[in-house]
Design an enzyme around this catalytic site. Sequence first.
Site, PDB file in Angstrom:
ATOM      1  N   ASN A  87     -32.687 -12.856 -23.532  1.00  0.00           N
ATOM      2  CA  ASN A  87     -31.837 -11.701 -23.276  1.00  0.00           C
ATOM      3  C   ASN A  87     -31.945 -10.606 -24.331  1.00  0.00           C
ATOM      4  OD1 ASN A  87     -29.853 -14.370 -22.444  1.00  0.00           O
ATOM      5  ND2 ASN A  87     -30.532 -12.957 -20.840  1.00  0.00           N
ATOM      6  N   ILE A  94     -30.170  -5.618 -26.149  1.00  0.00           N
ATOM      7  CA  ILE A  94     -29.481  -6.836 -25.722  1.00  0.00           C
ATOM      8  C   ILE A  94     -28.987  -6.679 -24.289  1.00  0.00           C
ATOM      9  CG2 ILE A  94     -27.553  -8.403 -26.192  1.00  0.00           C
ATOM     10  CD1 ILE A  94     -27.640  -7.396 -29.102  1.00  0.00           C
ATOM     11  N   CYS A  95     -29.273  -7.694 -23.471  1.00  0.00           N
ATOM     12  CA  CYS A  95     -28.805  -7.705 -22.081  1.00  0.00           C
ATOM     13  C   CYS A  95     -27.750  -8.789 -21.928  1.00  0.00           C
ATOM     14  CB  CYS A  95     -29.979  -7.958 -21.124  1.00  0.00           C
ATOM     15  SG  CYS A  95     -29.481  -8.034 -19.393  1.00  0.00           S
ATOM     16  N   VAL A  96     -26.512  -8.369 -21.777  1.00  0.00           N
ATOM     17  CA  VAL A  96     -25.412  -9.300 -21.563  1.00  0.00           C
ATOM     18  C   VAL A  96     -24.384  -8.588 -20.686  1.00  0.00           C
ATOM     19  CG1 VAL A  96     -24.187  -8.610 -23.670  1.00  0.00           C
ATOM     20  CG2 VAL A  96     -23.784 -10.878 -22.697  1.00  0.00           C
ATOM     21  N   LYS A 100     -22.422  -4.470 -19.778  1.00  0.00           N
ATOM     22  CA  LYS A 100     -22.798  -3.803 -18.531  1.00  0.00           C
ATOM     23  C   LYS A 100     -21.639  -3.849 -17.544  1.00  0.00           C
ATOM     24  CE  LYS A 100     -27.792  -4.332 -19.010  1.00  0.00           C
ATOM     25  NZ  LYS A 100     -29.059  -4.809 -18.409  1.00  0.00           N
TER      26      LYS A 100
END
Length: 236
Positions: A87, A94-96, A100
């Site tokens: 992630n 950072i993808c969380v 989002k």
Amino acid sequence: MNSNVENLPPQVLRLVYKEVSALAADPPEGIKIYPSEEDITELHTAIEGPEGTPFAGGVFRMRLVLGKDFPAAPPKGYFLTKIFHPNVGHKGEICVNVLKRDWKAELGLRHVLLTIKCLLIHPNPESALNEEAGRLLLEDYAEYASRARLLTEIHAMGGSGGTSGNPQEPADGPQPKKHAGDPNKRVVGAAAPAATGMGVNGTTSGSSSSSSSSSSSNSNAVVKKKTDKKRALRRL
């Protein structure tokens, strides 16, 4: 990235300042906060790698950037320390979900930091930015853990190749001069008193009384020089 201090309303800036101050005074466990007095919209942190993960023992630097629409819009998170994680993109993004679609203004920065730390424990391969890490996590965990551990050792554990370690401080207290421990210097210092038994003209005394007196004088001179030397070393 440009500062958004001028773009945020004063009341938002006051709330951010208050929350950042509270975080710095009482940070979440395993997380250090480094607030900036010049730009309150960019928060630098350091997250300790959780035990039982390939990131254990590492310290990962990260930053949160508050945009002009904060808190209506979530902050953006970036790892500054290289990390092999599904992630986390190659540029550190950072993808969380909390950054989002799950973001809510009332969640706050503490919740964001704790969520990112939990991401190190429970990565989500379904929303992978690093596709290779996501694939290995699903298909070959041992290889994934090995790769993640390797990058942790190289980049997050300080040392010569690390990015998160602090510069080493010099040892406490004054440092001795280079010659203080030089054995050659000690030999020269000890040899000098031995020559005091020689006469003015370079010949030794012929009488036993003179020899005894000279020997006693030599001993006193040696003791005095040793004492002076110890005092000098203490002052270094």
